[in-house]
Write an enzyme that holds these catalytic residues in place. Structure first.
Site, short mmCIF file in Angstrom:
data_model
loop_
_atom_site.label_atom_id
_atom_site.label_comp_id
_atom_site.label_asym_id
_atom_site.label_seq_id
_atom_site.Cartn_x
_atom_site.Cartn_y
_atom_site.Cartn_z
N LEU A 133 0.83 -1.22 0.00
CA LEU A 133 0.00 0.00 0.00
C LEU A 133 0.85 1.26 0.00
CD1 LEU A 133 -2.70 -1.07 2.61
CD2 LEU A 133 -3.06 -0.73 0.16
N LYS A 148 -10.20 4.85 8.14
CA LYS A 148 -11.21 4.38 7.17
C LYS A 148 -12.01 5.56 6.61
CE LYS A 148 -11.61 0.61 6.18
NZ LYS A 148 -10.82 -0.12 5.16
P1 NAP Z 1 -7.04 -8.69 7.66
O1 NAP Z 1 -7.31 -10.15 7.66
O2 NAP Z 1 -6.09 -8.14 8.68
O3 NAP Z 1 -6.58 -8.26 6.20
C1 NAP Z 1 -5.97 -7.04 5.93
C2 NAP Z 1 -5.23 -7.18 4.61
O4 NAP Z 1 -4.59 -5.92 4.32
C3 NAP Z 1 -4.13 -8.25 4.66
O5 NAP Z 1 -4.18 -8.97 3.44
C4 NAP Z 1 -2.86 -7.44 4.75
O6 NAP Z 1 -1.76 -8.07 4.12
C5 NAP Z 1 -3.25 -6.20 3.95
N1 NAP Z 1 -2.36 -5.10 4.26
C6 NAP Z 1 -2.19 -4.47 5.45
N2 NAP Z 1 -1.22 -3.53 5.34
C7 NAP Z 1 -0.78 -3.60 4.06
C8 NAP Z 1 0.23 -2.91 3.31
N3 NAP Z 1 0.98 -1.94 3.86
N4 NAP Z 1 0.39 -3.23 2.01
C9 NAP Z 1 -0.34 -4.21 1.43
N5 NAP Z 1 -1.29 -4.91 2.08
C10 NAP Z 1 -1.50 -4.60 3.37
O7 NAP Z 1 -8.37 -7.86 7.86
P2 NAP Z 1 -9.87 -8.07 7.34
O8 NAP Z 1 -10.71 -8.21 8.56
O9 NAP Z 1 -9.96 -9.09 6.25
O10 NAP Z 1 -10.14 -6.63 6.73
C11 NAP Z 1 -10.19 -6.41 5.32
C12 NAP Z 1 -10.79 -5.06 5.06
O11 NAP Z 1 -12.09 -4.99 5.63
C13 NAP Z 1 -10.01 -3.87 5.63
O12 NAP Z 1 -10.10 -2.81 4.70
C14 NAP Z 1 -10.80 -3.53 6.90
O13 NAP Z 1 -10.64 -2.16 7.26
C15 NAP Z 1 -12.21 -3.82 6.41
N6 NAP Z 1 -13.19 -4.08 7.49
C16 NAP Z 1 -12.99 -5.15 8.31
C17 NAP Z 1 -13.93 -5.40 9.31
C18 NAP Z 1 -13.77 -6.57 10.25
O14 NAP Z 1 -14.50 -6.63 11.25
N7 NAP Z 1 -12.90 -7.52 9.98
C19 NAP Z 1 -15.03 -4.56 9.46
C20 NAP Z 1 -15.20 -3.47 8.59
C21 NAP Z 1 -14.26 -3.26 7.59
P3 NAP Z 1 -0.71 -9.01 4.93
O15 NAP Z 1 -1.34 -10.38 4.96
O16 NAP Z 1 0.52 -8.97 4.09
O17 NAP Z 1 -0.56 -8.42 6.30
#
Ligand code: NAP
Length: 351
Positions: free
Chosen positions: A68, A170
């Site tokens: 990112l 966000k």
């Molecule tokens: P997650 O499992 O932690 O996934 C986050 C992803 O972002 C991972 O693939 C991570 O890659 C990638 N990432 C983080 N920093 C990065 C960087 N500097 N460069 C490239 N990739 C990077 O979280 P998730 O729960 O699936 O969340 C996915 C999305 O949904 C996010 O945008 C989050 O804000 C949104 N969201 C989540 C929730 C929830 O409750 N889970 C609720 C609302 C919205 P690595 O594997 O390499 O770390």
């Protein structure tokens, strides 16, 4: 109205993520080639479960290295794609430097992804994974809204770098995406705003904050009681379906809250008590607000956070997701049982 050609590749950023795994599964089931961006394509162990999916389903995965924070990182992966899912963003509540660890990757990452989109001749639609956090910051924010209810018409105005920085990241990222979208006419932006996402992961190694939060409910950390704190809950499979539908339904537009129902932590514990009461150390009472307020700094929580969230009932409007994206929400109990069963089987509560 936008028709996306399913024979063209689809880019998914943050392919190793909890949510992205389910989106990729849906794409592969539909015989689609996925341009999966990951930070480390050489980490074969971390990608094993995605490879396994691709082996057993109709579509293919092509990995691209992208970060990112690196300019032009996403340019190659976006080529030839008509549809982009931008899910990558750091999701954590425990940071030392919120600017560096949350705001920069969320905001600069969105700019870098959308610059790649602008450069590509093929992209017609971007589906951005935003959050309910871009709509509301604290539960107290709802007190001043019509019907005390969060809807797609609202923006989070209470989060800052020092108060709820994840929510701030966000909000800034989604606002920037809309700003960039309005400077051109080639591609359309559709936004998904999920509440707390729960339910089983495709990968056994998922480290999303969703898991960490629910682990604490079962590992004894909250045995003496929980803060009376309501939070919207939704199943990860519905959130993935919402992304898929937002990507391929020609008439999809605007923002979409994805939420089954709000529940308090005690209600969550009560919903799984019959199935897990004898296996996990579940809390069985709410803690008084004054006690939580006093103790908050000792567990790294700000008192302002307690004051503005505990004890407020919340309402979240999910009508648009049902009417426009056709989402059917399963009962929260089913999500929780599936989620806790997977965590229990993986030994999450022993660690
Ligand atoms: P997650 O499992 O932690 O996934 C986050 C992803 O972002 C991972 O693939 C991570 O890659 C990638 N990432 C983080 N920093 C990065 C960087 N500097 N460069 C490239 N990739 C990077 O979280 P998730 O729960 O699936 O969340 C996915 C999305 O949904 C996010 O945008 C989050 O804000 C949104 N969201 C989540 C929730 C929830 O409750 N889970 C609720 C609302 C919205 P690595 O594997 O390499 O770390």
């Amino acid at each position: 109205m936008i028709n996306i050609n399913k024979s063209k590749p689809v880019m998914v950023t943050g392919a190793t993520g909890y949510l992205a795994g389910w989106i990729i599964k849906l794409l592969l089931q539909n015989d689609i080639t996925v341009h999966a961006t990951v930070r480390d394509p050489n980490n074969k162990e971390k990608l094993k479960y995605l490879d396994e999916l691709a082996k057993n389903l109709k579509g293919n995965i092509v990995y691209y290295k992208a970060d990112l924070l690196e300019k032009h990182s996403f340019d190659e992966a976006a080529k030839k794609c008509e549809l982009i899912f931008h899910t990558a963003s750091p999701f954590t509540n425990t940071v030392k430097d919120p600017q560096k660890e949350l705001i920069d990757p969320a905001l600069q990452g969105t700019i870098n992804v959308l610059e790649a989109v602008n450069k590509s001749d093929s992209v017609k639609r971007v589906v951005l994974t935003s959050s309910i956090a871009a709509i509301m910051g604290d539960n107290k924010d709802l007190v001043k809204l019509p019907d005390n209810m969060a809807s797609e018409n609202h923006w989070n105005t209470s989060s800052t770098l020092s108060h709820q920085p994840y929510s701030y990241s966000k909000t800034l990222a989604e606002k920037e995406a809309w700003k960039i979208n309005k400077t051109q006419k080639k591609w359309q932006l559709v936004v998904i705003n999920p509440v707390l996402v729960l339910g089983p992961g495709i990968s056994p190694q998922i480290s999303s904050e969703s898991f960490k939060l629910m682990k604490q409910l079962g590992d004894g950390s909250m045995k003496i009681g929980v803060p009376n704190f309501e939070i919207g809950i939704v199943d990860v499979r519905e959130v993935a379906q919402a992304h898929f539908n937002a990507g391929f339904m020609p008439e999809a537009e605007g923002r979409h809250i994805i939420c089954a129902e709000p529940k308090s932590f005690l209600q969550i514990a009560n919903l799984i008590r019959d199935d897990f009461g004898d296996k996990l150390l579940l809390p069985n009472r709410n803690l008084p607000k004054c006690l939580v307020w006093l103790a908050a700094p000792t567990v790294g929580v700000k008192r302002r956070m307690v004051a503005r969230n505990m004890g407020y009932k919340i309402k979240i409007d999910n009508t648009k997701s049902i009417e426009k994206l056709g989402i059917k929400y399963r009962p929260v109990k089913e999500t929780l049982i599936d989620f806790f069963s997977q965590m229990y089987e993986n030994g999450a509560f022993n660690k």
